[in-house]
Design an enzyme around this catalytic site. Structure first.
Site, PDB file in Angstrom:
ATOM      1  CB  CYS A  32      -0.930   0.114   1.195  1.00 32.65           C
ATOM      2  SG  CYS A  32      -2.090  -1.236   1.340  1.00 32.65           S
ATOM      3  CD1 TRP A  65      -0.272  -6.293  -3.051  1.00 24.65           C
ATOM      4  CD2 TRP A  65      -0.492  -6.870  -0.897  1.00 24.65           C
ATOM      5  NE1 TRP A  65       0.051  -7.618  -2.926  1.00 24.65           N
ATOM      6  CE2 TRP A  65      -0.079  -8.008  -1.622  1.00 24.65           C
ATOM      7  CE3 TRP A  65      -0.699  -7.000   0.473  1.00 24.65           C
ATOM      8  CZ2 TRP A  65       0.140  -9.245  -1.037  1.00 24.65           C
ATOM      9  CZ3 TRP A  65      -0.485  -8.237   1.071  1.00 24.65           C
ATOM     10  CH2 TRP A  65      -0.060  -9.339   0.310  1.00 24.65           C
ATOM     11  CG  ASN A  90       1.730   1.117   4.154  1.00 25.78           C
ATOM     12  OD1 ASN A  90       2.870   1.540   4.152  1.00 25.78           O
ATOM     13  ND2 ASN A  90       1.474  -0.149   3.993  1.00 25.78           N
ATOM     14  CD  GLU A  95      16.809 -12.623  -8.144  1.00 24.46           C
ATOM     15  OE1 GLU A  95      16.382 -13.192  -7.133  1.00 24.46           O
ATOM     16  OE2 GLU A  95      16.369 -11.529  -8.540  1.00 24.46           O
ATOM     17  CE  LYS A 112      13.234 -10.609 -10.504  1.00 19.84           C
ATOM     18  NZ  LYS A 112      13.842 -10.576  -9.218  1.00 19.84           N
ATOM     19  CE  LYS A 142      11.352  -2.293  -5.969  1.00 26.08           C
ATOM     20  NZ  LYS A 142      11.789  -3.587  -6.503  1.00 26.08           N
TER      21      LYS A 142
HETATM   22  C1  G6P Z   1       9.250  -8.423  -2.332  1.00 28.36           C
HETATM   23  C2  G6P Z   1       9.799  -8.002  -3.672  1.00 28.36           C
HETATM   24  C3  G6P Z   1      11.105  -8.726  -3.955  1.00 28.36           C
HETATM   25  C4  G6P Z   1      12.097  -8.476  -2.824  1.00 28.36           C
HETATM   26  C5  G6P Z   1      11.506  -8.870  -1.476  1.00 28.36           C
HETATM   27  C6  G6P Z   1      12.373  -8.376  -0.332  1.00 28.36           C
HETATM   28  O1  G6P Z   1       8.805  -9.736  -2.389  1.00 28.36           O
HETATM   29  O2  G6P Z   1       8.860  -8.254  -4.693  1.00 28.36           O
HETATM   30  O3  G6P Z   1      11.655  -8.248  -5.166  1.00 28.36           O
HETATM   31  O4  G6P Z   1      13.259  -9.196  -3.064  1.00 28.36           O
HETATM   32  O5  G6P Z   1      10.226  -8.267  -1.296  1.00 28.36           O
HETATM   33  O6  G6P Z   1      12.350  -6.972  -0.338  1.00 28.36           O
HETATM   34  P1  G6P Z   1      13.462  -6.049   0.267  1.00 28.36           P
HETATM   35  O7  G6P Z   1      12.937  -4.653   0.073  1.00 28.36           O
HETATM   36  O8  G6P Z   1      13.576  -6.421   1.714  1.00 28.36           O
HETATM   37  O9  G6P Z   1      14.718  -6.301  -0.471  1.00 28.36           O
END
Ligand code: G6P
Length: 608
Positions: free
Chosen positions: A2, A75, A101, A484, A488, A603
């Protein structure tokens, strides 16, 4: 998760709020809403779905009219995505309106109390409870700071809350606990937002708010109060992020732009911490050589891609510095009463610096008396502020939900910390150390050369579009990069994929290999290449279609071979990950997905 925004100034608020929310959409995008005061009443407009729907509903920000407002992009946590559950939420008379949020953990208990006091609830959200709790205390004390202070005392959980009161049309109030919120000011305007990109084109003067600090915004002014309502002075900070880095700059998607920024991000992170030619962690991070020499072990905790960097770091650091390293998923670490020792260094890796589980893991390590080091991209974030020492990666704002450039910058942090450990602890010779440092400096050019061959990956993606399952296999650092690459692919193409330590395949997963299943092998680690080649061959003989990513031709029978520029095996993840990112990107585009905003994801995961 959010995003919230707020604006008060001389301009119409709605277009500024919509613009701010656009930059925060990466935090959630299942519904959105804004509330604007015209000086007499507060008008709320909400819409289910992406921000564009709200934009249309407001006539591209022509309505509601007024120069003071708040907004939200959601979200969903409590309550399905719907217009009813979308923020802002209001009291029954529409005179108190809030966006939030986070998660109010004891919202059910507070809701029941408010219901007994005669309140009715229409949505399933904890935010409606928060709004009505503020309403209850505002009716009692007629003082917004007091009302919010009482809200703080009554709720448990995390929140960044912004509230407007119809009878105070030139003010916005806000408070946060464990959810991010920054305040921005100019001479005549004030802003609030969950993250910097939302206000970057308006101001670079920001205040990072502390947990429990109550904020009153007026035009060009921000006042800060403690829970007893006492005001205090606060010094603003200056943001040096470039506005252009938060825009698409001609690329079709933020993800593609961010993939292309990686040579620069790697170079910037390297040069920042190696300004004087050698790796200096004392000046910028505060990590002294005498401390490095004293640690008996290293514990790393992180989530998602940051955890994958932790896996790389575990391999690199143990091999180079001969120090015991353990990498943990932050969400598991915190609940298993880990055995920790004060002589260990705790490292938390996080792009946003706000991931709830990573933050909780950091707090646990601090409680147990360990020295803590965070590797963070967002300055002013909770993790950066709470860790004893912080290594700031120089990735700039990352907008696409699927991380790319922040991952690459975190890898550099992992190498620099590992190398410094190795040098201080005498596990590499001066000659080896110098050679490794020189090799690091070649990474930007090597990554750039991979990007120049992106068409090759695009073609490969178009040929693989119909695949049902994709397996990524490798050993050691190759396995870490497979984790990774697979994540992805899943995140943005929605294709089923798994990463396997190549030696584990035959312990079960190989039964999933069918005719033409795609198996991708990462083959950069000299000690294990032959073993992984054998594992690939085992899948090929069972019908798999094998593709390889390596420095040179190591598997003659591969259906497709991609070569990445040779680097020292410790740093191989930095070059191998690039084609894997591109592969996921092109498959997502070809499948017609929303690359930057994949379904169900956000994110910054600020809930557990
Ligand atoms: C979310 C994002 C990922 C990220 C993870 C950890 O799931 O989509 O891309 O790796 O959170 O986030 P951070 O901000 O702690 O790296």
């Amino acid at each position: 998760m959010c995003g919230i925004v707020g604006y008060i100034g001389g301009r119409q608020a709605a277009p500024i709020l919509l613009d701010g929310l656009k930059h925060l959409e990466y935090r959630g995008y299942d519904s959105a809403g804004i509330a604007v005061s015209d000086g007499k009443r507060i008008e709320v407009v909400k819409a289910k779905g992406k921000l564009e729907i709200l934009r249309e509903k407001t006539g591209n920000g022509k309505t509601p009219a007024g120069c003071c407002g708040i907004g939200h992009t959601r979200w969903a946590t409590h309550g399905e995505p719907s217009e009813l559950n979308a923020h802002p939420h209001a009291n029954d008379s529409g005179t108190i309106v809030a966006v939030h949020n986070g998660i109010i953990e004891n919202y059910a208990e507070q809701k029941a109390k408010l219901q007994r006091r005669g309140y009715t609830f229409y949505s399933e959200t904890d935010t409606e409870v928060a709004t009505k709790l503020v309403d209850y205390y505002y009716a009692k004390y007629a003082d917004p700071v007091k009302a919010i202070a009482n809200f703080i005392l009554k709720v448990r959980g995390s929140y960044a809350l912004a509230v407007m009161f119809a009878d105070r049309p030139d003010e916005i109030y806000a408070v946060r606990k464990d959810s991010p919120m920054i305040i921005g000011v100019t001479e005549s305007e004030s802003f609030l937002a969950s993250d910097v990109p939302a206000i970057l084109s308006y101001t670079r003067t920001v205040y990072y708010t502390d947990n429990g600090e109550i904020v009153r915004l007026e035009k060009g002014k921000a006042a800060f109060y403690n829970i007893d309502g006492e005001p205090h002075e606060k010094q603003p900070s200056h943001i040096d992020w470039d506005v252009a880095t938060a825009e698409k700059g001609g690329f079709e998607h933020f993800m593609l732009k961010e993939i292309h920024e990686q040579p620069k991000v790697i170079a910037d992170t390297l040069s920042y911490f190696m300004g004087g030619g050698d790796i200096d962690l004392e000046k910028e991070v505060g990590l002294k050589d005498c401390e490095i020499a004293s640690y008996t072990g290293v514990i790393i905790a992180a989530c998602g891609s940051a955890y994958h960097v932790g896996v790389v770091m575990q391999y690199v650091m143990e091999k180079l510095a001969r120090v015991p390293v353990r990498v943990e998923l932050a969400s598991e670490f915190r609940y298993r009463d880990p055995i920790l020792d004060k002589s260990q260094l705790f490292i938390v890796i996080s792009q946003s610096g706000e991931t709830a589980d990573s933050l909780a893991a950091l707090r646990l390590a601090k409680e147990r008396g360990l020295d803590t080091l965070s590797v963070v991209n967002v300055v002013g974030s909770s993790i950066a502020r709470e860790a004893d020492k912080t290594f700031f990666t120089k990735a700039g704002p990352e907008i696409s939900v699927a991380t790319t450039k922040a991952y690459s910058a975190q890898l550099i942090a992992a190498y620099l910390v590992s190398l410094r450990f190795a040098k201080v602890r005498g596990t590499v010779t001066d000659k080896e150390y110098s050679a490794l440092v020189s090799e690091l400096k070649t990474l930007p050019a090597k990554v750039d050369s991979v990007l120049k061959n992106k068409d090759e990956i695009q073609r490969f993606a178009s040929e693989m579009i119909a695949k049902k399952d994709v397996f990524f296999i490798g050993r050691g650092i190759d396995y870490a990069v497979c984790l990774e690459g697979s994540l992805k692919l899943k995140e943005i193409s929605y294709m089923h994929s798994e990463a396997y330590a190549a030696g584990e395949l035959k312990h079960g997963t190989i039964s999933l290999i069918e005719d033409s299943t795609l198996v991708i092998g990462a083959l950069t680690q000299p000690e294990t290449v032959e073993k992984t080649v054998s594992n690939l061959e085992e899948t090929r003989t069972r019908g798999a279609y094998c593709a390889t990513f390596s420095f040179n031709d190591v598997y003659g029978k591969a259906g497709r071979k991609f070569f990445v520029p040779e680097t020292c095996p410790y740093f191989a993840a930095s070059v191998t990950v690039i084609p894997l990112q591109l592969f996921a990107y092109y498959l997502s585009v070809l499948r017609g997905n929303d690359v930057d905003k994949p379904r169900n994801l956000a994110k910054s995961v600020t809930v557990e």
